[in-house]
Each structure stands twice: as C-alpha cells, then as structure tokens.
Design a protein around this motif. Structure first.
Motif, PDB file in Angstrom:
ATOM      1  N   MET A 177      51.766 -24.947 -62.521  1.00  0.00           N
ATOM      2  CA  MET A 177      50.802 -23.855 -62.670  1.00  0.00           C
ATOM      3  C   MET A 177      49.876 -24.129 -63.848  1.00  0.00           C
ATOM      4  SD  MET A 177      53.377 -20.981 -64.176  1.00  0.00           S
ATOM      5  CE  MET A 177      54.866 -21.539 -65.017  1.00  0.00           C
ATOM      6  N   GLY A 178      48.758 -23.409 -63.865  1.00  0.00           N
ATOM      7  CA  GLY A 178      47.876 -23.581 -65.014  1.00  0.00           C
ATOM      8  C   GLY A 178      46.446 -23.168 -64.743  1.00  0.00           C
ATOM      9  N   ASP A 179      45.652 -23.362 -65.791  1.00  0.00           N
ATOM     10  CA  ASP A 179      44.205 -23.224 -65.711  1.00  0.00           C
ATOM     11  C   ASP A 179      43.698 -24.647 -65.553  1.00  0.00           C
ATOM     12  OD1 ASP A 179      41.502 -23.149 -66.198  1.00  0.00           O
ATOM     13  OD2 ASP A 179      41.627 -22.049 -68.086  1.00  0.00           O
ATOM     14  N   PHE A 180      43.240 -24.982 -64.341  1.00  0.00           N
ATOM     15  CA  PHE A 180      42.855 -26.354 -64.035  1.00  0.00           C
ATOM     16  C   PHE A 180      41.359 -26.601 -64.219  1.00  0.00           C
ATOM     17  CE2 PHE A 180      46.891 -25.580 -62.025  1.00  0.00           C
ATOM     18  CZ  PHE A 180      47.596 -26.757 -62.241  1.00  0.00           C
ATOM     19  N   ASN A 181      40.629 -25.551 -64.586  1.00  0.00           N
ATOM     20  CA  ASN A 181      39.184 -25.664 -64.842  1.00  0.00           C
ATOM     21  C   ASN A 181      38.437 -26.413 -63.735  1.00  0.00           C
ATOM     22  OD1 ASN A 181      38.095 -24.295 -67.167  1.00  0.00           O
ATOM     23  ND2 ASN A 181      39.526 -25.480 -68.400  1.00  0.00           N
ATOM     24  N   CYS A 182      38.855 -26.197 -62.492  1.00  0.00           N
ATOM     25  CA  CYS A 182      38.151 -26.798 -61.360  1.00  0.00           C
ATOM     26  C   CYS A 182      38.331 -25.908 -60.143  1.00  0.00           C
ATOM     27  CB  CYS A 182      38.661 -28.209 -61.072  1.00  0.00           C
ATOM     28  SG  CYS A 182      40.335 -28.240 -60.382  1.00  0.00           S
ATOM     29  N   VAL A 183      37.390 -25.981 -59.219  1.00  0.00           N
ATOM     30  CA  VAL A 183      37.484 -25.197 -57.984  1.00  0.00           C
ATOM     31  C   VAL A 183      38.101 -26.072 -56.890  1.00  0.00           C
ATOM     32  CG1 VAL A 183      35.601 -23.626 -58.600  1.00  0.00           C
ATOM     33  CG2 VAL A 183      35.078 -25.743 -57.366  1.00  0.00           C
ATOM     34  N   PRO A 184      38.532 -25.455 -55.769  1.00  0.00           N
ATOM     35  CA  PRO A 184      39.272 -26.217 -54.754  1.00  0.00           C
ATOM     36  C   PRO A 184      38.556 -27.406 -54.120  1.00  0.00           C
ATOM     37  CG  PRO A 184      39.665 -23.887 -54.449  1.00  0.00           C
ATOM     38  CD  PRO A 184      38.586 -24.000 -55.474  1.00  0.00           C
ATOM     39  N   ASP A 185      37.231 -27.447 -54.152  1.00  0.00           N
ATOM     40  CA  ASP A 185      36.602 -28.614 -53.513  1.00  0.00           C
ATOM     41  C   ASP A 185      36.337 -29.751 -54.508  1.00  0.00           C
ATOM     42  OD1 ASP A 185      34.509 -27.543 -54.915  1.00  0.00           O
ATOM     43  OD2 ASP A 185      33.172 -27.257 -53.198  1.00  0.00           O
ATOM     44  N   GLU A 186      36.896 -29.639 -55.702  1.00  0.00           N
ATOM     45  CA  GLU A 186      36.727 -30.703 -56.700  1.00  0.00           C
ATOM     46  C   GLU A 186      37.939 -31.641 -56.725  1.00  0.00           C
ATOM     47  OE1 GLU A 186      33.936 -29.330 -60.246  1.00  0.00           O
ATOM     48  OE2 GLU A 186      35.557 -27.898 -59.962  1.00  0.00           O
ATOM     49  N   GLU A 187      37.704 -32.821 -57.274  1.00  0.00           N
ATOM     50  CA  GLU A 187      38.675 -33.918 -57.267  1.00  0.00           C
ATOM     51  C   GLU A 187      40.057 -33.577 -57.855  1.00  0.00           C
ATOM     52  OE1 GLU A 187      39.050 -37.533 -55.505  1.00  0.00           O
ATOM     53  OE2 GLU A 187      37.288 -36.235 -55.507  1.00  0.00           O
ATOM     54  N   PRO A 188      40.127 -32.928 -59.048  1.00  0.00           N
ATOM     55  CA  PRO A 188      41.459 -32.658 -59.634  1.00  0.00           C
ATOM     56  C   PRO A 188      42.347 -31.839 -58.696  1.00  0.00           C
ATOM     57  CG  PRO A 188      39.720 -32.220 -61.227  1.00  0.00           C
ATOM     58  CD  PRO A 188      39.039 -32.457 -59.923  1.00  0.00           C
ATOM     59  N   TYR A 189      41.734 -30.848 -58.027  1.00  0.00           N
ATOM     60  CA  TYR A 189      42.483 -30.022 -57.071  1.00  0.00           C
ATOM     61  C   TYR A 189      42.950 -30.878 -55.896  1.00  0.00           C
ATOM     62  CZ  TYR A 189      43.451 -26.580 -53.412  1.00  0.00           C
ATOM     63  OH  TYR A 189      44.045 -25.868 -52.407  1.00  0.00           O
ATOM     64  N   LYS A 190      42.033 -31.672 -55.349  1.00  0.00           N
ATOM     65  CA  LYS A 190      42.347 -32.489 -54.168  1.00  0.00           C
ATOM     66  C   LYS A 190      43.488 -33.471 -54.448  1.00  0.00           C
ATOM     67  CE  LYS A 190      37.775 -32.281 -52.008  1.00  0.00           C
ATOM     68  NZ  LYS A 190      36.499 -33.008 -51.852  1.00  0.00           N
ATOM     69  N   ILE A 191      43.477 -34.070 -55.640  1.00  0.00           N
ATOM     70  CA  ILE A 191      44.533 -35.029 -56.012  1.00  0.00           C
ATOM     71  C   ILE A 191      45.898 -34.333 -56.015  1.00  0.00           C
ATOM     72  CG2 ILE A 191      45.445 -36.444 -57.921  1.00  0.00           C
ATOM     73  CD1 ILE A 191      42.429 -37.048 -58.620  1.00  0.00           C
ATOM     74  N   LEU A 192      45.955 -33.150 -56.606  1.00  0.00           N
ATOM     75  CA  LEU A 192      47.217 -32.400 -56.647  1.00  0.00           C
ATOM     76  C   LEU A 192      47.619 -31.918 -55.255  1.00  0.00           C
ATOM     77  CD1 LEU A 192      46.672 -30.278 -59.883  1.00  0.00           C
ATOM     78  CD2 LEU A 192      48.344 -32.121 -59.603  1.00  0.00           C
ATOM     79  N   ASN A 193      46.639 -31.435 -54.503  1.00  0.00           N
ATOM     80  CA  ASN A 193      46.911 -30.841 -53.198  1.00  0.00           C
ATOM     81  C   ASN A 193      47.345 -31.855 -52.146  1.00  0.00           C
ATOM     82  OD1 ASN A 193      45.172 -28.884 -50.711  1.00  0.00           O
ATOM     83  ND2 ASN A 193      47.193 -28.549 -51.576  1.00  0.00           N
ATOM     84  N   GLU A 194      47.069 -33.137 -52.394  1.00  0.00           N
ATOM     85  CA  GLU A 194      47.521 -34.187 -51.478  1.00  0.00           C
ATOM     86  C   GLU A 194      49.045 -34.278 -51.483  1.00  0.00           C
ATOM     87  OE1 GLU A 194      46.104 -38.483 -51.475  1.00  0.00           O
ATOM     88  OE2 GLU A 194      44.255 -37.377 -51.919  1.00  0.00           O
TER      89      GLU A 194
END
Length: 264
Positions: A177-194
């Motif tokens: 969990m956390g404040d990831f400072n990114c929205v779902p269509d950005e790279e940091p989210y996509k890397i985690l969501n994979e």
C-alpha cells in the motif's frame, strides 16, 4: 441459538497519507485536524494502517491516541532523524509482529539514500504479522514514491517487487500500500499491476466512494485523481473503499482520502 458474527473474522487494511505538519496550511494545518485524523482511524479501526508523511511528533500523537495499536517504522533520513515516515500501525490485540525492516527506494536499498531522479529520500516499511487467532501470516509493505522523479517512481516499483522475491514472499499473502504519486495508466502502476492485484479491480463488491484519492484540501473539486492504492497477492478482497468523510467544519481530514480494503 448460536449466532456467528463473521465481521470479526475479516481483516481491514487502511492506507492514509495524513499530510505532513505544515503551519502554512491554515485551516488545514495538522494542529487543527489531528484529533479528527485519529478519530477517523479509531472509528473504522482497521487491523492495519499504513501512513505516509508522518513526522515524528505526528506519529507519536497517533501512537498515543490510537487504542490497541503498535507501530513499526522510522523516517526516511534514518533512525533518530525527524523526517517523514511511512509507519505501519497494527492492532496488537489481534496481530503479533514477527519481522520488520525498512529499505530505501533507490539503487542502494540497504542504506539511507536518494534514488535516481528523486527529489527526496524515499522508503518502504515492511512487516510480517501473525494473526493471533488463526496463526495466519500477512506480509505488508507501506511506501511513498517520489512526487518529482518519474524514473525514480518506475524503479521504486521494481525495488518493491525485488524485495517480495528477496524475502521469499512470492507464494504468501502480501499487501502493498502507499501513495504512489502516479495514476493507473502510468508506468509505476503498470509494473506493479503485472505482478500484483489492484485491490479495487479484484474486490467482490463494487468500489465505494469517489474515483480519486487526491483532493488537495479542495472541498469543491470532484475527486478524480487516483494515486493511493492497496495492491495484494494471494488474498481475496471483499470490499475496496475511498473514504471521503469530512471534518466537522466540512473541510477534508487530509489532502488524500484514506483507502480501505476488507479481506475475506
């Protein structure tokens, strides 16, 4: 007649960026809203609360206020320094701490450091917790990605995944969990969501609350910017919620909404 109340068997996890103590925030200053931050957490009383932007005195205040809770974690500039922490509070009447570590979201996670193009040192707090009633263990990571460095955010996601592997948690029950400072269509989210499930996506019940989590203390704006998440692996999520409760004066409790999931 024996009635089994199954509410007690569910574990709730809350993520909450409480916003650091900034006297320039006026009506939204920590001193003006700290009681209501504590009241909100006490009211929902999740088994776990991951907090971002907690300075030492803010964490101490919550530690004194919150009944039944203990916490792990220290600030991003190292132990004994007054810097923003990402502590994990846990209900110690229900869970026992069996392991905890802190690592930096950088090229050198083991030492106090700033990663890539980040503007600040960034950390993650990790804890392993055993359920006193069932003996089940839950592994939690709480983090706060940099708000400036795009490369740092992307690589921070990779550091988190590396640690899941390093700690041998690939087949365990994991919450990130956390404040990831990114929205779902950005790279940091996509890397985690994979590799991880977005709790909102796998929740049995439809997500409840505004679509976003960042309100910037603006009480008129519709909240659409989603940058705070609870990801998971190996668990079933019953509900996922963005809590948009207000203070008694109708101002926001923080500039981020708390996110709460209920595990089955």
């Amino acid at each position: 007649l024996f009635i089994f109340f199954n509410g007690s068997s569910q574990t709730r996890v809350m993520n909450f960026n409480i916003s650091y103590d900034n006297p320039g925030d006026g009506e939204n200053w920590w001193e003006n809203r700290k009681e209501e931050v504590a009241e909100l957490i006490e009211f929902y009383h999740p088994e776990f609360v991951g907090i971002q932007e907690g300075l030492n005195h803010q964490v101490d205040f919550l530690d004194k206020k919150l009944q039944d809770y203990s916490y792990i974690g220290f600030g991003r500039d190292g132990k004994g320094k007054n810097s923003e922490a990402v502590p994990i509070f846990f209900d110690s009447t229900k869970y026992e701490l069996i392991d905890n570590r802190i690592f930096w979201l950088s090229e050198t996670p083991g030492v106090v450091s700033k990663g890539w193009d980040a503007s600040l040192n960034r950390i993650s707090t990790y804890g392993a917790f055993k359920n006193k009633a069932t003996g089940d263990t839950l592994f939690l990571f709480n983090c706060h990605f940099d708000h400036i460095g795009a490369i740092a955010r992307k690589n921070s996601s990779k550091v988190i995944l590396d640690k899941i592997n390093e700690y041998g948690l690939t087949d365990k029950k994991v919450i990130i969990m956390g404040d990831f400072n990114c929205v779902p269509d950005e790279e940091p989210y996509k890397i985690l969501n994979e590799y991880l499930d977005d709790g909102m996506t796998i929740s049995e019940k439809k997500m409840y609350g505004p679509t976003g989590t960042w309100n910037g203390f603006d009480t008129d704006e519709i909240i659409t910017r989603r940058i705070d998440y609870i990801f998971s692996k190996g668990v079933s999520v019953l509900s996922y919620r963005h809590i948009d409760d207000r203070r008694k004066n109708n101002l926001h409790v923080s500039d981020h909404l708390p996110v709460m999931i209920e595990l089955k």
